[in-house]
Write a protein that holds these residues in place. Structure first.
Motif, PDB file in Angstrom:
ATOM      1  N   HIS A   1      11.029   3.058   7.255  1.00 48.00           N
ATOM      2  CA  HIS A   1      10.798   3.363   8.664  1.00 48.00           C
ATOM      3  C   HIS A   1      12.072   3.337   9.497  1.00 48.00           C
ATOM      4  O   HIS A   1      12.034   3.674  10.681  1.00 48.00           O
TER       5      HIS A   1
ATOM      6  N   ASP B   1       5.253  10.445   1.274  1.00 53.80           N
ATOM      7  CA  ASP B   1       5.692   9.597   2.384  1.00 53.80           C
ATOM      8  C   ASP B   1       4.805   8.365   2.542  1.00 53.80           C
ATOM      9  O   ASP B   1       5.277   7.305   2.959  1.00 53.80           O
ATOM     10  N   SER B   2       3.524   8.515   2.210  1.00 54.36           N
ATOM     11  CA  SER B   2       2.621   7.370   2.332  1.00 54.36           C
ATOM     12  C   SER B   2       3.035   6.232   1.415  1.00 54.36           C
ATOM     13  O   SER B   2       2.884   5.047   1.746  1.00 54.36           O
ATOM     14  N   ALA B   3       3.583   6.570   0.238  1.00 56.73           N
ATOM     15  CA  ALA B   3       4.065   5.543  -0.683  1.00 56.73           C
ATOM     16  C   ALA B   3       5.399   4.971  -0.207  1.00 56.73           C
ATOM     17  O   ALA B   3       5.607   3.752  -0.222  1.00 56.73           O
TER      18      ALA B   3
ATOM     19  N   ASP C   1       6.458   4.762   2.767  1.00 57.17           N
ATOM     20  CA  ASP C   1       6.272   3.981   3.993  1.00 57.17           C
ATOM     21  C   ASP C   1       5.752   2.573   3.723  1.00 57.17           C
ATOM     22  O   ASP C   1       5.683   1.758   4.654  1.00 57.17           O
ATOM     23  N   LEU C   2       5.373   2.281   2.479  1.00 53.97           N
ATOM     24  CA  LEU C   2       4.971   0.916   2.149  1.00 53.97           C
ATOM     25  C   LEU C   2       6.148  -0.055   2.246  1.00 53.97           C
ATOM     26  O   LEU C   2       5.955  -1.254   2.407  1.00 53.97           O
TER      27      LEU C   2
END
Length: 538
Positions: free
Chosen positions: A499, A489-491, A493-494
């Motif tokens: 979002h 998810d961190s990738a 969310d870039l």
């Protein structure tokens, strides 16, 4: 111009080699100018192709599952229209089916941009006339542009062939050569159009329209037959790639079609190039409008960009209709495959599979619309670097007013094309219009955020403004292959699209919409402030 004409006549008298003088230097210059653009395009297309084996293997892990999806294509005309038929249910065959058409389209876009940039764009800016005054042959610029496109397509072919060799060296080579062949067909096609038109923008638009027509012909042919044998399919260079049948008893006799098309179109382009003056065209621009119709900077911006808005709008409507038709067969395609269901739900939300698929299609439209807004915002960059902005700003027109006209087209145009895409999607699927249009409009804050970043880069410096393409491309790449690769998810969310609420079918949350809108406003304000403080073209 007299010196150029004299040089041209002398070149004709002294033989063809004189007309190619300086080709090597111009090629090196073209590759240096495209040292970012070409690797970026080649890398993105290659990554799209090379990421497919892993993602498809995780979705269709057994031979039975791969055979099942192959059988489904025999009866699902809407999916065939989008991806083409499946000729082999091996992993390599599914890769060629799933990504071959799209890789060919992107290779065509890359190639036409390269050729137009180093031919008509150079003439329109006046740089080509300066270059031609030196020891440069009449046909050297065209040759250098085609060679630059050849270098890009060769690199793409090598990456595809090498990266997919594990699935079968012969099939990988066929897919790589076919993709590069489509790219070179549209490179030489762009070379012809560049001789006919007086504007680089029009040359790109017309060649892009021909590329779209080739996709539509192939889609119509494939929807009618399940083996690529339709006459309409054979009329399209993209259909030739399909009928090359990579990873499925390759038809090597199809490759000469690419060679013949490239050779014939290149000869036509060379003949046309030798029959006109530098900066002129066979289809001269029509006279401008009557006095009074371009009384504002906004009216000028609309005149410059209206063709682009119309083209994108029609393209989005057509894509929406096609995506809507695919949605009808989404449930049948997924079937009991839990992995496919997980990917679609990750892209489109946790609602029912049909709503999730619709949300996925809406998201794809949004990510492609980000390319439109970057192109439209960077019209400011083109006007400034070509020095066409200076005469406008020399009058009673401030920079903010000048820029605002183009930004209104960019941001307002994104609303229009998303609405048209949603309308086409609703018509293709036959569902109520409201929920789909709502899903399309929710994509706008993310689209605008990428457009705001483009405004910021241009405001800071025209030299870094093209970097906005990398941002839009990264968002598209993350949204396209990120869920299949199970990126964290961190990738994901870039990307601003990561979002947004997943509509239709999901719950509407206003916080990310408002936050992205506020970020866009801040980026635009900072970018316009920087534009007002710096010198032009620095």
């Amino acid at each position: 111009m007299t010196a150029v004409a004299s040089d041209t006549r002398f070149a004709v008298r002294t033989g063809g080699s004189r007309q190619l003088a300086g080709t090597g230097a111009l090629l090196r210059l073209a590759l240096r100018r495209d040292r970012v653009m070409i690797p970026l395009w080649v890398g993105v297309i290659a990554l799209m192709v090379l990421s497919m084996p892993g993602s498809l293997e995780s979705v269709y892990s057994t031979a039975a599952e791969r055979a099942d999806v192959s059988r489904q294509m025999l009866t699902n005309s809407s999916l065939r229209a989008t991806y083409g038929p499946v000729f082999n249910d091996s992993l390599g065959g599914l890769v060629a089916w799933r990504i071959g058409v799209f890789a060919a389209v992107f290779a065509g876009i890359m190639s036409l941009l390269i050729v137009v940039r180093h031919t008509r764009d150079e003439e329109e800016s006046g740089r080509q006339e300066m270059v031609s005054a030196g020891m440069v042959g009449r046909r050297a610029p065209l040759t250098a542009a085609l060679l630059a496109a050849f270098v890009a397509n060769t690199a793409l072919a090598l990456l595809i062939a090498g990266g997919l060799a594990g699935q079968g060296a012969t099939g990988a080579l066929a897919l790589g050569l076919g993709t590069a062949g489509v790219g070179m067909v549209f490179a030489t096609m762009a070379a012809i159009v560049a001789q006919l038109t007086e504007s680089a923008r029009l040359a790109k638009g017309l060649t892009g329209g021909l590329l779209g027509a080739a996709f539509v012909l192939r889609a119509a042919g494939d929807s009618a037959t399940d083996d690529g044998s339709s006459v309409l399919t054979w009329l399209s260079p993209i259909g030739w790639l399909e009928n090359l049948r990579a990873f499925a008893d390759e038809r090597w006799w199809v490759l000469p079609l690419f060679v013949a098309a490239v050779a014939i179109q290149a000869m036509a382009a060379y003949e046309l190039a030798g029959r006109r003056d530098v900066g002129m065209s066979f289809l001269p621009a029509r006279p401008g409008p009557a006095a009074g119709r371009l009384g504002t900077a906004g009216a000028l911006a609309w005149r410059l960009q209206r063709g682009s808005v119309l083209g994108w709008g029609l393209g989005f409507f057509a894509a929406g209709v096609a995506f809507g038709g695919i949605t009808k067969g989404a449930a049948d395609l997924v079937g009991d495959n839990a992995r496919t269901r997980d990917i679609i739900e990750r892209m489109g939300g946790q609602s029912g599979i049909t709503d999730a698929f619709l949300a996925t299609m809406v998201g794809m439209l949004g990510m492609v619309a980000a390319l439109y807004i970057v192109q439209s915002v960077l019209r400011l960059h083109g006007e400034e670097t070509s020095q066409r902005a200076e005469p406008v700003l020399a009058n009673a027109v401030g920079r903010l007013r000048w820029a605002s006209g183009h930004l209104l087209i960019a941001f307002g145009g994104s609303v229009l094309i998303m609405l048209l895409g949603g309308l086409g999607l609703a018509l293709g699927y036959g569902q109520d219009l409201g929920p789909i249009l709502g899903g399309c409009l929710v994509q706008l804050p993310a689209i605008w955020a990428i457009g705001g970043f483009a405004v910021l880069l241009h405001g800071v410096s025209p030299r870094v403004a093209p970097g906005a393409w990398a941002v839009a491309g990264a968002a598209l790449l993350l949204g396209w292959i990120g869920p299949a690769l199970e990126l964290p998810d961190s990738a994901m969310d870039l990307s601003p699209f990561g979002h947004l609420p997943k509509l239709p079918g999901g719950d509407m949350t206003w916080t990310p919409v408002l936050v992205l809108t506020a970020i866009t406003a801040a980026l635009v304000a900072v970018g316009l402030g920087a534009l007002g403080r710096r010198d032009l073209s620095t």
